[in-house]
Structures are given as C-alpha cells and as structure tokens.
Scaffold this active site. Structure first.
Site, PDB file in Angstrom:
ATOM      1  N   GLU A   1      61.866 118.346  72.038  1.00  0.00           N
ATOM      2  CA  GLU A   1      63.050 119.030  71.531  1.00  0.00           C
ATOM      3  C   GLU A   1      63.449 120.195  72.459  1.00  0.00           C
ATOM      4  O   GLU A   1      64.628 120.413  72.731  1.00  0.00           O
ATOM      5  CB  GLU A   1      62.794 119.514  70.090  1.00  0.00           C
ATOM      6  CG  GLU A   1      63.754 120.536  69.531  1.00  0.00           C
ATOM      7  CD  GLU A   1      65.219 120.086  69.530  1.00  0.00           C
ATOM      8  OE1 GLU A   1      65.520 118.917  69.808  1.00  0.00           O
ATOM      9  OE2 GLU A   1      66.077 120.963  69.279  1.00  0.00           O
TER      10      GLU A   1
ATOM     11  N   LYS B   1      66.962 120.756  74.560  1.00  0.00           N
ATOM     12  CA  LYS B   1      67.768 121.989  74.535  1.00  0.00           C
ATOM     13  C   LYS B   1      68.143 122.390  75.955  1.00  0.00           C
ATOM     14  O   LYS B   1      69.273 122.759  76.235  1.00  0.00           O
ATOM     15  CB  LYS B   1      67.014 123.156  73.868  1.00  0.00           C
ATOM     16  CG  LYS B   1      66.793 123.066  72.399  1.00  0.00           C
ATOM     17  CD  LYS B   1      68.019 123.307  71.546  1.00  0.00           C
ATOM     18  CE  LYS B   1      68.795 122.042  71.293  1.00  0.00           C
ATOM     19  NZ  LYS B   1      68.426 121.180  70.233  1.00  0.00           N
TER      20      LYS B   1
ATOM     21  N   GLU C   1      70.806 119.999  77.374  1.00  0.00           N
ATOM     22  CA  GLU C   1      72.114 120.112  76.725  1.00  0.00           C
ATOM     23  C   GLU C   1      72.864 121.357  77.140  1.00  0.00           C
ATOM     24  O   GLU C   1      74.053 121.308  77.409  1.00  0.00           O
ATOM     25  CB  GLU C   1      71.929 120.209  75.202  1.00  0.00           C
ATOM     26  CG  GLU C   1      71.575 118.954  74.505  1.00  0.00           C
ATOM     27  CD  GLU C   1      71.554 119.180  72.998  1.00  0.00           C
ATOM     28  OE1 GLU C   1      72.418 118.638  72.312  1.00  0.00           O
ATOM     29  OE2 GLU C   1      70.662 119.887  72.512  1.00  0.00           O
TER      30      GLU C   1
ATOM     31  N   TRP D   1      87.604 114.571  71.651  1.00  0.00           N
ATOM     32  CA  TRP D   1      86.420 114.194  72.427  1.00  0.00           C
ATOM     33  C   TRP D   1      86.715 112.768  72.860  1.00  0.00           C
ATOM     34  O   TRP D   1      86.633 111.836  72.056  1.00  0.00           O
ATOM     35  CB  TRP D   1      85.192 114.266  71.532  1.00  0.00           C
ATOM     36  CG  TRP D   1      83.879 114.136  72.216  1.00  0.00           C
ATOM     37  CD1 TRP D   1      83.144 115.144  72.778  1.00  0.00           C
ATOM     38  CD2 TRP D   1      83.093 112.939  72.378  1.00  0.00           C
ATOM     39  NE1 TRP D   1      81.964 114.650  73.280  1.00  0.00           N
ATOM     40  CE2 TRP D   1      81.902 113.310  73.054  1.00  0.00           C
ATOM     41  CE3 TRP D   1      83.280 111.606  72.025  1.00  0.00           C
ATOM     42  CZ2 TRP D   1      80.918 112.391  73.379  1.00  0.00           C
ATOM     43  CZ3 TRP D   1      82.288 110.689  72.359  1.00  0.00           C
ATOM     44  CH2 TRP D   1      81.125 111.084  73.032  1.00  0.00           C
TER      45      TRP D   1
ATOM     46  N   HIS E   1      49.646 109.273  84.018  1.00  0.00           N
ATOM     47  CA  HIS E   1      49.936 107.835  84.145  1.00  0.00           C
ATOM     48  C   HIS E   1      51.200 107.578  84.955  1.00  0.00           C
ATOM     49  O   HIS E   1      51.894 106.591  84.728  1.00  0.00           O
ATOM     50  CB  HIS E   1      50.034 107.199  82.757  1.00  0.00           C
ATOM     51  CG  HIS E   1      48.754 107.305  81.986  1.00  0.00           C
ATOM     52  ND1 HIS E   1      47.653 106.533  82.270  1.00  0.00           N
ATOM     53  CD2 HIS E   1      48.384 108.141  80.980  1.00  0.00           C
ATOM     54  CE1 HIS E   1      46.650 106.863  81.461  1.00  0.00           C
ATOM     55  NE2 HIS E   1      47.078 107.848  80.668  1.00  0.00           N
TER      56      HIS E   1
ATOM     57  N   CYS F   1      86.082 113.860  67.180  1.00  0.00           N
ATOM     58  CA  CYS F   1      87.265 114.693  67.284  1.00  0.00           C
ATOM     59  C   CYS F   1      87.404 115.486  65.993  1.00  0.00           C
ATOM     60  O   CYS F   1      86.860 115.110  64.960  1.00  0.00           O
ATOM     61  CB  CYS F   1      88.498 113.829  67.470  1.00  0.00           C
ATOM     62  SG  CYS F   1      88.374 112.720  68.866  1.00  0.00           S
TER      63      CYS F   1
ATOM     64  N   ARG G   1      83.766 119.972  67.451  1.00  0.00           N
ATOM     65  CA  ARG G   1      83.734 118.522  67.275  1.00  0.00           C
ATOM     66  C   ARG G   1      84.245 117.772  68.506  1.00  0.00           C
ATOM     67  O   ARG G   1      84.112 116.552  68.594  1.00  0.00           O
ATOM     68  CB  ARG G   1      84.583 118.126  66.066  1.00  0.00           C
ATOM     69  CG  ARG G   1      84.111 118.728  64.769  1.00  0.00           C
ATOM     70  CD  ARG G   1      84.960 118.224  63.629  1.00  0.00           C
ATOM     71  NE  ARG G   1      84.778 116.808  63.446  1.00  0.00           N
ATOM     72  CZ  ARG G   1      83.889 116.255  62.636  1.00  0.00           C
ATOM     73  NH1 ARG G   1      83.111 117.025  61.907  1.00  0.00           N
ATOM     74  NH2 ARG G   1      83.781 114.957  62.537  1.00  0.00           N
TER      75      ARG G   1
ATOM     76  N   LYS H   1      79.660 118.064  68.461  1.00  0.00           N
ATOM     77  CA  LYS H   1      78.688 118.424  67.425  1.00  0.00           C
ATOM     78  C   LYS H   1      78.230 117.228  66.612  1.00  0.00           C
ATOM     79  O   LYS H   1      77.045 117.061  66.363  1.00  0.00           O
ATOM     80  CB  LYS H   1      79.299 119.486  66.507  1.00  0.00           C
ATOM     81  CG  LYS H   1      78.359 119.992  65.422  1.00  0.00           C
ATOM     82  CD  LYS H   1      77.235 120.798  66.017  1.00  0.00           C
ATOM     83  CE  LYS H   1      76.273 121.359  64.988  1.00  0.00           C
ATOM     84  NZ  LYS H   1      75.001 121.751  65.601  1.00  0.00           N
TER      85      LYS H   1
ATOM     86  N   ASN I   1      90.645 110.382  64.363  1.00  0.00           N
ATOM     87  CA  ASN I   1      89.250 110.466  64.791  1.00  0.00           C
ATOM     88  C   ASN I   1      88.602 109.123  64.476  1.00  0.00           C
ATOM     89  O   ASN I   1      88.772 108.611  63.370  1.00  0.00           O
ATOM     90  CB  ASN I   1      88.546 111.599  64.033  1.00  0.00           C
ATOM     91  CG  ASN I   1      87.050 111.606  64.281  1.00  0.00           C
ATOM     92  OD1 ASN I   1      86.582 111.180  65.342  1.00  0.00           O
ATOM     93  ND2 ASN I   1      86.291 112.088  63.305  1.00  0.00           N
ATOM     94  N   GLY I   2      87.867 108.570  65.446  1.00  0.00           N
ATOM     95  CA  GLY I   2      87.212 107.277  65.221  1.00  0.00           C
ATOM     96  C   GLY I   2      87.609 106.309  66.315  1.00  0.00           C
ATOM     97  O   GLY I   2      88.143 106.713  67.356  1.00  0.00           O
TER      98      GLY I   2
HETATM   99  C1  AGP Z   1      71.321 118.565  69.087  1.00  0.00           C
HETATM  100  O1  AGP Z   1      71.238 119.718  69.840  1.00  0.00           O
HETATM  101  C2  AGP Z   1      72.297 117.580  69.572  1.00  0.00           C
HETATM  102  N1  AGP Z   1      73.608 118.110  69.655  1.00  0.00           N
HETATM  103  C3  AGP Z   1      72.208 116.178  69.014  1.00  0.00           C
HETATM  104  O2  AGP Z   1      71.066 115.603  69.562  1.00  0.00           O
HETATM  105  C4  AGP Z   1      72.160 116.030  67.474  1.00  0.00           C
HETATM  106  O3  AGP Z   1      70.971 116.547  66.979  1.00  0.00           O
HETATM  107  C5  AGP Z   1      72.303 114.555  67.089  1.00  0.00           C
HETATM  108  O4  AGP Z   1      73.522 114.069  67.550  1.00  0.00           O
HETATM  109  C6  AGP Z   1      72.164 114.333  65.609  1.00  0.00           C
HETATM  110  O5  AGP Z   1      73.155 114.999  64.898  1.00  0.00           O
HETATM  111  P1  AGP Z   1      73.045 115.190  63.332  1.00  0.00           P
HETATM  112  O6  AGP Z   1      71.874 116.093  63.083  1.00  0.00           O
HETATM  113  O7  AGP Z   1      74.336 115.827  62.933  1.00  0.00           O
HETATM  114  O8  AGP Z   1      72.841 113.856  62.724  1.00  0.00           O
END
Ligand code: AGP
Length: 603
Positions: free
Chosen positions: A476, A480, A483, A74, A499, A2, A27, A598, A100-101
């Site tokens: 990666e 993307k 996500e 969040w 396999h 959050c 966030r 984020k 937050n937490g």
């Molecule tokens: C990346 O596109 C993601 N949002 C997520 O996987 C992110 O890389 C991961 O949560 C790690 O975050 P950080 O780099 O802030 O540690």
C-alpha cells in the site's frame, strides 16, 4: 469517473453549478464545461484543463440562468480536447447532455445516426445521446417520451443529465450502473454524481437505482422506472457527512488534511458496535469459503484482512483483486464475498459482487459512502464512517478499513476460541491507544519524514519490503508513492527479494524496509535478513522500524515503542507521509495526480 452535476433554481444557478463541479473535480479533471439554459437558448462553454482554468479561460462566470448542467471529465472515449469535453449538444442546439459511463453500443448507434444525416463533432460515445434525443423528439414531440425511447437504445453504463429548450423549467437525468443522486433543497434541486455535488446546499438526497430516470424543477421532482414507465416513490436520505469536512480547512492539500484526520477516523472505527462485527464474523464461519475483494488500495486492505484473520482467528479468507475475481475464484451458494471500497462505486468490485450474486453467493461490504451502489447491492454492510475523502489517493479510508478488518479478526478469534476473553480485551484496549499513537507520529515525525522525502525524491526506483502483515503495508505504501509522487515503487514480501529482484539492487535503487517490532520475533528477524541482503549488495536502505539496530540503515524513521498490534498502522502513516512529502518536493498535483480519478466506475 467523470463528475456530473445539475441545478434547477429560482434564481441564477451558475455560481452554484461552478462550485458544484469544482467539488466533484476529484472524479476527473482533464476538461470541464457547463450548459446554462436562459431565454429558451442553451449556452455551452467548455475546454480542456482544470475547473479553475476553464472558468477563467472560457469566462464561465459570465453565463447566467435558472437551469444548468456541468461536467468534469476523465477521458475514456476520445482524447482530451475541447470538442470532446462535455456538455454535448444535438445539432439543432435543443438538447445538451453531460454523461458519465460508457455507452458500449455507441459505434452501432453512431453509424445509424450518421446514415440518417446526423453529424458528430466529437469522438466520444456520449454524443450519441443528444442526437438520439433529437431524433426521438422529432418523432414523439414529447421530451419524456423521447428520453424513454433513447434509454431503450442505450447499452453499457451511464449517468447523464440533460436540459432542453423544449422544456425550459426541467432537468432530466437517468442512471444505469453509474452513480447518480438527487439533492432536494428548498427552491432548488440538484443532480450529482455524488453528495459532494450539493452537500453545501442540502443534506437531503434521493439515490437513483439502475433503469430509473428523474425529472426535476426547482420545487419538484419525480422518479420513473424506465423499463415500466411507472412512477417510483423513494425515501429521502439524510446525508450524515458534515459539509465542513469536505473543505480543506487550512491544509495545503486534502491529502495532508486526511492523513492528519486519522486519529478521528480511528475513533469512528472503534465506535462501530461489536455486534455488527460479530454478524459478519458469523457469516464468515457459516460460509463454505470466503474471500475479501478490493481494487488498488482496497485490495491491499483486503490483504491486510487476510493476514489478520489468519493470525488472530485462524481463518483463511484469501484476498483477491476485484478485477481478477471472476477468473481466479471459485464461487457457489456456500461462498461469502466481502468487498472493501471507499466509494462503493468501483466498477471492478461491483462487477465481482454481481458475479458472486449470480452464482448464489452471500455478499457483504465495508464501505465509506452512504447510499452508494455497493451498500445497496450486498446482503450485509459495515459503514466505516470516515467522512468525505476528497484527495484522489486514499489514506484515512484505507487505514479505517484495515482497522475494521483487525477488529473483525479479533471478534472472530474470540468467537472461535482462538483468543481468550482476556486476550480479546487486551487487544481491543491496545487498539484504543491508536489515535494517540498516530497523533504522536504526526506531531513528532512529520518534519523528519519530510527531510528524508526531500533528500531522496529524485531517486526514481524504490523497493518496499515487508513480511507478514507488513507486506500489505509495504504494498500500500508503494502504491501511495507511485500515485502521488509518480516514482516507480515496487512492493514485495521481503522473502521474495532473493528470488530475482535482488538483481536490481545497486546504485539508483532505494529500498525501504518495514521492520516489525522486536516482540514479533520471527517477522522481525526475517526483515533484518532482507535488510542484510540489500546491504551486502550495496543498496541504499531506509528503515521504518521500532527497535532495530539503527546502524543497519542509511536513513531511518524510528517509531516509539507500542503494542505490536499497532505497528502496521503506525508504519502505514509513515508510508503516507513519505509519499506526500516526496510529491510536494517534486511539485506534483497531490490531490489530483495525473491520469487518476477518485472512483473508477468503468471497466
Ligand atoms: C487509492 O489511493 C486509489 N486511488 C485506488 O487504488 C482506489 O483505492 C481503488 O480505485 C478503489 O477505490 P474504492 O475504494 O473507491 O473502491
């Protein structure tokens, strides 16, 4: 996860508070709200939806005052409802809190408070905080004492800000395991989950550490250790980021802006002093065993590093996903753990580092955010210097991390003698071509990649194949696509396909093959082998390649000739653009994809 912010000003702070919470929206963005204190009364307005939606629906702009706190959520405990949105208040309306937490002992606290007659209106863990404050205030008749008593009861993780009618000039905030920063301005002071909460107003900051709380007015602040009740003096930090960098600057989305910033991101990485990399390389040599760790994208950056270290320095540094680290790794005093993180606040990665430290290990990190928890936790830090990354999905930051790991591998190779000085100089010189190479791809291939993305964005299932270091690129790139476009994209090594997964090939499944340049003969030929396997089963193939036979693929992005060391970076950019354009074609919420945030600061 959050975002929380707070402002104490000399004049009306509501517009600042709204701008602040909007800047933190990446966030968390399922609901938001704010509390403003004026005329010894706290007004709270909150609702579900984005910050803009809530501002309009609840007319947040109508509330004015000199002191305020705000929150963008969040959800963790309790569904996405207006009642569960923050701020939460005490029953008498005298305390309002944004948090937050996760308060891990909230059930027990809630039970105790309910027995005392407290009535909860939400399902959140956070609501115990204002009720506890009320309880202890009645006993202590002093806000700060009440806060200290409250902190002594809370377990888990928190960064929270509060205001109270009992002290209408003061904001309080406290931190344990969730990030919290003070912004020190002129005639106004700020609280934020990160710099973006206040960077438009001040670049002077103080980072709080665990078990600290702070008391702010518009022209003063003090920090106290919650365990000892003693005041703490802390240095002001100058935030190196330019506030302009946190703006969209004419791009339709932050994601596109950040992808297009990559030539500059690369230049920043190339400017990192070789001595810094040498220091980390020597720590790798000194360690009995070493690991790279990361989560999500940064795990793939770690995997990228594993391949580069193996190839260029003949060093085995396995990559482990941070969340699995304590179950799968062996850690002792001879171990080095190198974490990779954009935010420097990711819970899983911080936990893995804490675990490593408890076992006597040496720790290091490659991080983007200055002053973040990770930079203060580890023994050694390399700052990646990528500037603010606002889009929830990581692009420029990931590329920077992979490049740092490549430079680390080159330096390690030179020091170990697996690369000669001439080879090292040649590879470094090749890396200096990368900004121009990326610029060319962005200029010349974006339109073409957009066409491919639009043509195929309705295909729900995708396989992303890569061999060697291109396996990390495939993983990666698939992440993307998941996500941001919400399409099922599975990355895997090309060799893994036969396999089992081969059974999926057929109508409705697209396969993307990340084919290395012909100069990387073995990897190139193995990739063509995977391509043939898919082709033979009637799969639809999209090739991202440099010099392969075009007739192999139904669709393709052919990249210009370039030194082999640049190939994975070039293909990564293609993967980013493909995901971006698929997402825009499908009208996804590009910068704030559903269910994501984020920085993931909870377990
Ligand atoms: C990346 O596109 C993601 N949002 C997520 O996987 C992110 O890389 C991961 O949560 C790690 O975050 P950080 O780099 O802030 O540690």
């Amino acid at each position: 996860m959050c975002g929380i912010s707070g402002v104490a000003g000399l004049t009306d702070v509501s517009h600042i508070l709204l701008a602040s919470i909007k800047s933190l929206e990446y966030r968390g963005y399922d609901s938001c709200g704010m509390a403003i204190l004026a005329q010894r009364r706290i007004e709270i307005r909150k609702d579900v939806g984005t910050v803009d939606e809530v501002i309009q629906r609840q007319r947040l702009y109508e509330v004015h005052g000199l002191l305020g706190i705000a929150h963008t959520r969040w959800a963790t405990h309790g569904g996405v409802t207006s009642v569960n949105a923050h701020p939460h208040r005490s029953s008498d309306g005298a305390f309002a809190v944004v948090h937050n937490g996760i308060i891990s002992n909230y059930r027990q606290l809630r039970g105790e408070l309910e027995e005392l007659g407290y009535v909860f209106s939400s399902e959140t863990d956070s609501e115990v905080i204002p009720h506890l404050l009320h309880f202890y205030y009645r006993r202590e008749q002093d806000v700060e004492r009440a806060l200290q008593c409250c902190l002594a009861r809370l377990e888990g993780s928190y960064a929270f800000a509060l205001l109270t009618t009992h002290e209408p000039e003061r904001l309080y905030c406290a931190k344990l395991q969730s990030p919290l920063i003070l912004g020190i301005g002129s005639n106004q002071n700020f609280i934020g989950s990160d710099f973006n909460a206040f960077i438009a107003y001040t670049r002077s900051a103080v980072v709080l550490d665990d078990h600290e709380y702070a008391v702010l007015t518009n022209d003063s602040y003090r920090i106290i250790n919650a365990l000892t009740s003693l005041p703490i003096r802390k240095n002001l930090m100058h935030i190196a980021w330019d506030p302009e960098q946190a703006q969209k600057g004419g791009y339709p989305h932050y994601m596109l802006k950040e992808v297009f910033e990559q030539p500059q991101t690369v230049s920043k990485v190339l400017a990192i002093e070789r001595g810094e990399l040498e220091k980390l390389a020597r720590s790798l040599f000194d360690a009995g065993r070493a690991y790279f760790i990361g989560a999500g994208t940064t795990y793939y950056a770690a995997l990228f590093g594993q391949y580069q270290l193996a190839e260029l320095a003949q060093l085995f540094v396995p990559a482990i996903s941070s969340d699995e680290f304590k179950f799968g790794a062996l850690v002792d005093a001879e171990t080095l753990v190198v974490a990779i993180s954009q935010s420097g606040e990711t819970y899983d990665t911080l936990e893995a580092l804490r675990f490593a430290r408890e076992h006597g290990a040496h720790t290091a990190a490659i991080v983007n955010v200055q002053g973040s928890s990770m930079t203060r936790l580890v023994d050694q830090v390399i700052m990646q210097g990528s500037g603010p990354e606002i889009c929830v999905v990581s692009t420029k930051s990931a590329l920077a991390q992979m490049l740092i790991l490549t430079r680390l591998a080159l330096v390690a190779g030179l020091l170990r003698g697996t690369l000669s000085a001439v080879q090292y100089d040649e590879r470094e010189a090749e890396l200096r071509l990368l900004p121009a190479v990326i610029q060319r791809i962005l200029n010349e291939k974006s339109g073409f990649i957009n066409t491919i993305a639009r043509r195929h964005c309705h295909v729900n299932d995708w396989l992303y194949l890569g061999r060697g270091i291109y396996y990390a690129v495939a993983m990666e790139s698939a992440l993307k696509m998941k996500e941001v476009a919400y399409l099922h994209a599975e990355g895997m090594p090309g060799g893994f396909l036969k396999h089992g997964t081969l059974a999926l090939i057929g109508e409705g499944v697209n396969t993307i093959v990340f084919t290395p340049p012909r100069a990387q003969r073995e990897l190139h030929d193995l990739s063509l082998g995977s391509t043939e396997e898919v082709k033979a089963r009637g799969g639809y193939l999209i090739g991202i390649h440099f010099d392969a036979e075009p007739s192999l693929y139904q669709d393709q992005v052919q990249l210009p000739e370039m030194p082999a060391i640049l190939g994975p970076f070039a293909q990564l950019v293609v993967g980013q653009l493909l995901a971006y354009f698929a997402a825009t074609a499908l009208k996804r919420n590009v910068d704030k994809p559903r269910s994501l945030a984020k920085s993931v600061t909870v377990a």
